[in-house]
Scaffold this motif. Sequence first.
Motif, mmCIF file in Angstrom:
data_model
loop_
_atom_site.group_PDB
_atom_site.id
_atom_site.type_symbol
_atom_site.label_atom_id
_atom_site.label_comp_id
_atom_site.label_asym_id
_atom_site.label_seq_id
_atom_site.Cartn_x
_atom_site.Cartn_y
_atom_site.Cartn_z
ATOM 1 N N TYR A 200 0.800 -1.213 0.000
ATOM 2 C CA TYR A 200 0.000 0.000 0.000
ATOM 3 C C TYR A 200 0.836 1.267 0.000
ATOM 4 C CZ TYR A 200 -4.194 -2.784 0.639
ATOM 5 O OH TYR A 200 -5.229 -3.670 0.445
ATOM 6 N N ARG A 201 2.040 1.211 0.531
ATOM 7 C CA ARG A 201 2.852 2.421 0.538
ATOM 8 C C ARG A 201 3.285 2.817 -0.879
ATOM 9 N NH1 ARG A 201 7.364 0.879 4.661
ATOM 10 N NH2 ARG A 201 5.534 -0.044 5.641
ATOM 11 N N LEU A 202 3.087 1.927 -1.847
ATOM 12 C CA LEU A 202 3.319 2.261 -3.248
ATOM 13 C C LEU A 202 2.014 2.346 -4.036
ATOM 14 C CD1 LEU A 202 6.447 0.066 -4.084
ATOM 15 C CD2 LEU A 202 6.355 2.405 -3.247
ATOM 16 N N LEU A 203 1.045 1.487 -3.697
ATOM 17 C CA LEU A 203 -0.240 1.512 -4.401
ATOM 18 C C LEU A 203 -0.974 2.834 -4.178
ATOM 19 C CD1 LEU A 203 -1.834 -2.037 -3.908
ATOM 20 C CD2 LEU A 203 -1.276 -0.923 -6.067
ATOM 21 N N VAL A 204 -0.956 3.328 -2.965
ATOM 22 C CA VAL A 204 -1.694 4.552 -2.653
ATOM 23 C C VAL A 204 -1.143 5.752 -3.430
ATOM 24 C CG1 VAL A 204 -2.290 6.177 -0.817
ATOM 25 C CG2 VAL A 204 -2.486 3.710 -0.416
ATOM 26 N N PRO A 205 0.184 5.998 -3.440
ATOM 27 C CA PRO A 205 0.680 7.112 -4.261
ATOM 28 C C PRO A 205 0.412 6.916 -5.749
ATOM 29 C CG PRO A 205 2.335 6.411 -2.676
ATOM 30 C CD PRO A 205 1.254 5.387 -2.647
ATOM 31 N N ARG B 188 11.833 -8.902 2.028
ATOM 32 C CA ARG B 188 10.685 -9.388 1.267
ATOM 33 C C ARG B 188 9.811 -8.230 0.781
ATOM 34 N NH1 ARG B 188 9.975 -13.397 -1.843
ATOM 35 N NH2 ARG B 188 9.257 -11.733 -3.175
ATOM 36 N N LEU B 189 9.619 -7.230 1.657
ATOM 37 C CA LEU B 189 8.842 -6.055 1.286
ATOM 38 C C LEU B 189 9.509 -5.312 0.135
ATOM 39 C CD1 LEU B 189 6.547 -4.004 1.806
ATOM 40 C CD2 LEU B 189 8.078 -2.878 3.453
ATOM 41 N N ALA B 190 10.839 -5.175 0.196
ATOM 42 C CA ALA B 190 11.556 -4.481 -0.877
ATOM 43 C C ALA B 190 11.420 -5.231 -2.192
ATOM 44 C CB ALA B 190 13.029 -4.322 -0.497
ATOM 45 N N VAL B 191 11.534 -6.567 -2.151
ATOM 46 C CA VAL B 191 11.396 -7.367 -3.373
ATOM 47 C C VAL B 191 9.988 -7.239 -3.947
ATOM 48 C CG1 VAL B 191 11.408 -9.722 -4.300
ATOM 49 C CG2 VAL B 191 13.217 -8.983 -2.742
ATOM 50 N N ASP B 192 8.973 -7.336 -3.076
ATOM 51 C CA ASP B 192 7.589 -7.179 -3.533
ATOM 52 C C ASP B 192 7.369 -5.800 -4.139
ATOM 53 O OD1 ASP B 192 6.910 -9.716 -2.765
ATOM 54 O OD2 ASP B 192 6.024 -9.126 -0.847
ATOM 55 N N SER B 193 7.933 -4.779 -3.504
ATOM 56 C CA SER B 193 7.755 -3.416 -3.990
ATOM 57 C C SER B 193 8.342 -3.242 -5.382
ATOM 58 C CB SER B 193 8.406 -2.423 -3.019
ATOM 59 O OG SER B 193 7.852 -2.529 -1.722
ATOM 60 N N ILE B 194 9.549 -3.759 -5.578
ATOM 61 C CA ILE B 194 10.224 -3.577 -6.861
ATOM 62 C C ILE B 194 9.537 -4.370 -7.964
ATOM 63 C CG2 ILE B 194 12.378 -3.982 -8.115
ATOM 64 C CD1 ILE B 194 13.847 -3.472 -5.468
ATOM 65 N N THR B 195 9.270 -5.636 -7.708
ATOM 66 C CA THR B 195 8.713 -6.489 -8.766
ATOM 67 C C THR B 195 7.258 -6.180 -9.065
ATOM 68 O OG1 THR B 195 8.278 -8.203 -7.090
ATOM 69 C CG2 THR B 195 10.314 -8.380 -8.355
ATOM 70 N N ASN B 196 6.529 -5.588 -8.098
ATOM 71 C CA ASN B 196 5.127 -5.235 -8.335
ATOM 72 C C ASN B 196 4.973 -3.979 -9.166
ATOM 73 O OD1 ASN B 196 4.247 -7.405 -6.898
ATOM 74 N ND2 ASN B 196 3.252 -6.257 -5.282
ATOM 75 N N ALA C 75 9.511 -3.034 -14.106
ATOM 76 C CA ALA C 75 10.196 -4.076 -14.864
ATOM 77 C C ALA C 75 11.694 -3.814 -14.901
ATOM 78 C CB ALA C 75 9.635 -4.146 -16.282
ATOM 79 N N ALA C 76 12.162 -2.916 -14.026
ATOM 80 C CA ALA C 76 13.578 -2.556 -14.004
ATOM 81 C C ALA C 76 14.495 -3.763 -13.806
ATOM 82 C CB ALA C 76 13.846 -1.504 -12.930
ATOM 83 N N PRO C 77 14.168 -4.727 -12.930
ATOM 84 C CA PRO C 77 15.054 -5.892 -12.804
ATOM 85 C C PRO C 77 15.208 -6.672 -14.109
ATOM 86 C CG PRO C 77 13.602 -5.764 -10.917
ATOM 87 C CD PRO C 77 13.112 -4.746 -11.900
ATOM 88 N N LEU C 78 14.137 -6.752 -14.894
ATOM 89 C CA LEU C 78 14.247 -7.438 -16.183
ATOM 90 C C LEU C 78 15.156 -6.664 -17.128
ATOM 91 C CD1 LEU C 78 10.575 -8.633 -16.774
ATOM 92 C CD2 LEU C 78 12.535 -9.977 -16.011
ATOM 93 N N ARG C 79 15.054 -5.343 -17.092
ATOM 94 C CA ARG C 79 15.948 -4.533 -17.921
ATOM 95 C C ARG C 79 17.384 -4.665 -17.439
ATOM 96 N NH1 ARG C 79 11.340 -1.061 -18.031
ATOM 97 N NH2 ARG C 79 12.018 0.063 -16.172
#
Length: 359
Positions: A185-190, A220-228, A231-235
């Motif tokens: 939510y700390r990313l979904l809300v913004p 785990r929160l950081a991984v969820d935040s980035i991958t959700n 697509a930067a990790p894929l790049r």
Amino acid sequence: MSAAPFPTTLSVVVPMYNEEEALPALVERLRPALDGTGVGYEVIAVDDGSTDRTAALLEEFRETWPELRVIGLRGNSGHQAALTAGLHGSKGAYVASIDADLQDPPEKVPEMLDLAVAEGLDIVYGVRADRSADSGFKRRTAGLYYWLMRRIVGKQVPAQAGDFRLLSREAVEALKALPDQHQVYRLLVPWLGFPSGQVSYQREERVAGETKYPLSKMIRLAVDSITNFSAAPLRLATWLGVFSFFSCFVMMAVTFVVWFVGHTVPGWTSLFVVMLFLGGVQLICVGLLGEYIGRIYTAVQRRPTFFVGHDTDTGTGTDTGTGTHTATGTHRSAPRTGTGTGAAAGTDTGGAKDREPAR
């Protein structure tokens, strides 16, 4: 404050897991803060499968605090899932969320409500202006997290804003309609982009008990935040592949030069290093692909993130997670599961399993 056209003006969602030591202090500070608003409110305590006396204490407090409502989850589903259960069960025109450890001051909730009503805001963030109560390691890792999120997701992500916030009913309904499986939510809300404001405060030490958010859960929160949200990790995997490709050309050129000058001593060391390098890059790329494919897999499964065991607002029942709800008495209500659709009435939505404990 002007009342909104809802039976309840303010809902306060408090996810908790094994917080028996902090509960008395929470009630002591939260109740007078909300009573002083002069509006109708409800406090939704979401018991995330606690194994201590949290559930028993909540029932005791309900005897003298009629505005307290308890939603008990059948198992420990995680902080974000518990927060989802509370948001989806809320009735207020505005919905605030706060943790039970009192690191975020309940006295700021009325200030958030005043700001939202006065300026017509859909979102009011609680921003930590002073984190001196946290350890140096916690401050550095939190700073790195928010810096990285702002670089990846965008500058709309407020720095040092966690899950202490206030949302309008419109913002809550927009979140409920999202199909995201792993809610951060700390990313979904913004990301919603709704009109927002901020209230600053000094972060305090945990009032009692131990943190429910160790380093592993933070990672785990950081991984969820980035991958959700990116697509930067894929790049990054693509650029690693490009770098490896050109590195191989350089090594080929070096090999030809060595052969041309006659130094053809077997180069097992260089060969060994190159093979390790290429193997490492390939494993990183495969791992990144696997992380995204795994999320696609869990999204297709559409398994609920939580099951509500009881809700003191609707009565105690048995949730099967298959679309049926059987009450123990004469009361019958709609199913309460986290399905991720947000479409069916009376259905709490969520996503794939997120088993970290709540803070």
